[in-house]
Write a protein that holds these residues in place. Structure first.
Motif, PDB file in Angstrom:
ATOM      1  N   ALA A 129      23.851  24.235 -14.716  1.00  0.00           N
ATOM      2  CA  ALA A 129      24.768  23.514 -15.608  1.00  0.00           C
ATOM      3  C   ALA A 129      24.651  22.002 -15.412  1.00  0.00           C
ATOM      4  CB  ALA A 129      26.200  23.974 -15.385  1.00  0.00           C
ATOM      5  N   ASP A 130      24.511  21.558 -14.160  1.00  0.00           N
ATOM      6  CA  ASP A 130      24.347  20.121 -13.890  1.00  0.00           C
ATOM      7  C   ASP A 130      23.035  19.598 -14.476  1.00  0.00           C
ATOM      8  OD1 ASP A 130      26.748  19.863 -12.452  1.00  0.00           O
ATOM      9  OD2 ASP A 130      25.769  20.528 -10.600  1.00  0.00           O
ATOM     10  N   ALA A 131      21.974  20.359 -14.316  1.00  0.00           N
ATOM     11  CA  ALA A 131      20.671  19.941 -14.848  1.00  0.00           C
ATOM     12  C   ALA A 131      20.722  19.835 -16.372  1.00  0.00           C
ATOM     13  CB  ALA A 131      19.581  20.926 -14.417  1.00  0.00           C
ATOM     14  N   LEU A 132      21.373  20.794 -17.024  1.00  0.00           N
ATOM     15  CA  LEU A 132      21.481  20.749 -18.481  1.00  0.00           C
ATOM     16  C   LEU A 132      22.329  19.562 -18.939  1.00  0.00           C
ATOM     17  CD1 LEU A 132      21.884  24.560 -19.219  1.00  0.00           C
ATOM     18  CD2 LEU A 132      19.897  23.124 -19.726  1.00  0.00           C
ATOM     19  N   ARG A 133      23.397  19.254 -18.198  1.00  0.00           N
ATOM     20  CA  ARG A 133      24.224  18.081 -18.534  1.00  0.00           C
ATOM     21  C   ARG A 133      23.403  16.798 -18.436  1.00  0.00           C
ATOM     22  NH1 ARG A 133      28.438  21.016 -16.473  1.00  0.00           N
ATOM     23  NH2 ARG A 133      28.083  20.417 -14.314  1.00  0.00           N
ATOM     24  N   MET A 134      22.575  16.687 -17.383  1.00  0.00           N
ATOM     25  CA  MET A 134      21.744  15.493 -17.215  1.00  0.00           C
ATOM     26  C   MET A 134      20.704  15.386 -18.335  1.00  0.00           C
ATOM     27  SD  MET A 134      21.332  15.053 -13.048  1.00  0.00           S
ATOM     28  CE  MET A 134      19.848  15.965 -13.041  1.00  0.00           C
ATOM     29  N   MET A 135      20.106  16.508 -18.706  1.00  0.00           N
ATOM     30  CA  MET A 135      19.125  16.489 -19.796  1.00  0.00           C
ATOM     31  C   MET A 135      19.790  16.048 -21.095  1.00  0.00           C
ATOM     32  SD  MET A 135      16.981  19.966 -18.929  1.00  0.00           S
ATOM     33  CE  MET A 135      16.144  19.984 -20.496  1.00  0.00           C
ATOM     34  N   ASN A 136      20.965  16.591 -21.369  1.00  0.00           N
ATOM     35  CA  ASN A 136      21.689  16.213 -22.583  1.00  0.00           C
ATOM     36  C   ASN A 136      22.037  14.734 -22.579  1.00  0.00           C
ATOM     37  OD1 ASN A 136      22.087  18.341 -24.543  1.00  0.00           O
ATOM     38  ND2 ASN A 136      23.155  19.436 -22.921  1.00  0.00           N
ATOM     39  N   ALA A 137      22.462  14.230 -21.444  1.00  0.00           N
ATOM     40  CA  ALA A 137      22.823  12.810 -21.350  1.00  0.00           C
ATOM     41  C   ALA A 137      21.599  11.930 -21.604  1.00  0.00           C
ATOM     42  CB  ALA A 137      23.428  12.507 -19.982  1.00  0.00           C
ATOM     43  N   GLY A 138      20.458  12.282 -21.039  1.00  0.00           N
ATOM     44  CA  GLY A 138      19.237  11.515 -21.247  1.00  0.00           C
ATOM     45  C   GLY A 138      18.809  11.518 -22.706  1.00  0.00           C
ATOM     46  N   LEU A 139      18.878  12.680 -23.337  1.00  0.00           N
ATOM     47  CA  LEU A 139      18.492  12.767 -24.741  1.00  0.00           C
ATOM     48  C   LEU A 139      19.488  12.048 -25.642  1.00  0.00           C
ATOM     49  CD1 LEU A 139      17.136  16.409 -24.797  1.00  0.00           C
ATOM     50  CD2 LEU A 139      15.818  14.283 -24.931  1.00  0.00           C
ATOM     51  N   ASP A 140      20.771  12.113 -25.289  1.00  0.00           N
ATOM     52  CA  ASP A 140      21.771  11.357 -26.049  1.00  0.00           C
ATOM     53  C   ASP A 140      21.469   9.868 -25.983  1.00  0.00           C
ATOM     54  OD1 ASP A 140      23.133  13.628 -26.833  1.00  0.00           O
ATOM     55  OD2 ASP A 140      24.720  13.427 -25.329  1.00  0.00           O
ATOM     56  N   TYR A 141      21.066   9.394 -24.812  1.00  0.00           N
ATOM     57  CA  TYR A 141      20.726   7.975 -24.678  1.00  0.00           C
ATOM     58  C   TYR A 141      19.530   7.619 -25.550  1.00  0.00           C
ATOM     59  CZ  TYR A 141      19.351   3.490 -22.862  1.00  0.00           C
ATOM     60  OH  TYR A 141      19.012   2.161 -22.779  1.00  0.00           O
ATOM     61  N   LEU A 142      18.479   8.451 -25.479  1.00  0.00           N
ATOM     62  CA  LEU A 142      17.271   8.163 -26.257  1.00  0.00           C
ATOM     63  C   LEU A 142      17.514   8.254 -27.761  1.00  0.00           C
ATOM     64  CD1 LEU A 142      14.600   9.996 -24.092  1.00  0.00           C
ATOM     65  CD2 LEU A 142      14.906   7.525 -24.352  1.00  0.00           C
ATOM     66  N   ASN A 143      18.478   9.052 -28.165  1.00  0.00           N
ATOM     67  CA  ASN A 143      18.815   9.184 -29.582  1.00  0.00           C
ATOM     68  C   ASN A 143      19.892   8.208 -30.024  1.00  0.00           C
ATOM     69  OD1 ASN A 143      17.050  11.279 -30.421  1.00  0.00           O
ATOM     70  ND2 ASN A 143      18.310  12.736 -29.296  1.00  0.00           N
ATOM     71  N   GLY A 144      20.427   7.435 -29.093  1.00  0.00           N
ATOM     72  CA  GLY A 144      21.519   6.522 -29.400  1.00  0.00           C
ATOM     73  C   GLY A 144      21.069   5.086 -29.563  1.00  0.00           C
ATOM     74  N   PRO A 145      22.030   4.214 -29.691  1.00  0.00           N
ATOM     75  CA  PRO A 145      21.719   2.798 -29.930  1.00  0.00           C
ATOM     76  C   PRO A 145      21.038   2.115 -28.743  1.00  0.00           C
ATOM     77  CG  PRO A 145      24.091   3.123 -29.696  1.00  0.00           C
ATOM     78  CD  PRO A 145      23.462   4.476 -29.716  1.00  0.00           C
TER      79      PRO A 145
END
Length: 97
Positions: free
Chosen positions: A4-20
């Motif tokens: 669950a922690d690894a998936l949260r980190m992956m999501n956060a990284g992708l959110d950053y790359l897809n964000g402003p």
């Protein structure tokens, strides 16, 4: 750290790359980022296939009332039936490899 922690980190990284924040990326650095994303994509594909193979082997789709993993993917992962079948085919090819 767990799954669950690894998936949260992956999501956060992708959110950053897809964000402003990623808009500030220097165009000259895009090549390096694309190479890294290619490596990440390959690792993601392998991880997805591995988990899908375990899910399929355990008939875990039965727990939610679906007859196959492909029908489960269609309903629960919001995939088209064609895309779900492609994922199953890719998983089987990677498992055989």
């Amino acid at each position: 750290m767990g799954v669950a922690d690894a998936l949260r980190m992956m999501n956060a990284g992708l959110d950053y790359l897809n964000g402003p924040g990623a808009a500030d990326l220097d165009p000259a650095a895009c090549g390096t980022v694309l190479r890294s994303l290619g490596e990440i994509e390959a690792k993601f594909t392998a991880a997805h296939a591995s988990v899908l193979a375990r899910f399929d082997a355990a008939d875990a789709h039965d727990c939610d009332g679906y007859g196959t993993s492909a029908t489960w993917l269609t309903a629960m992962a919001d995939m088209t039936p064609r895309d779900a079948k492609v994922k199953m085919r890719e998983m089987r090819l990677l498992r055989a490899h």
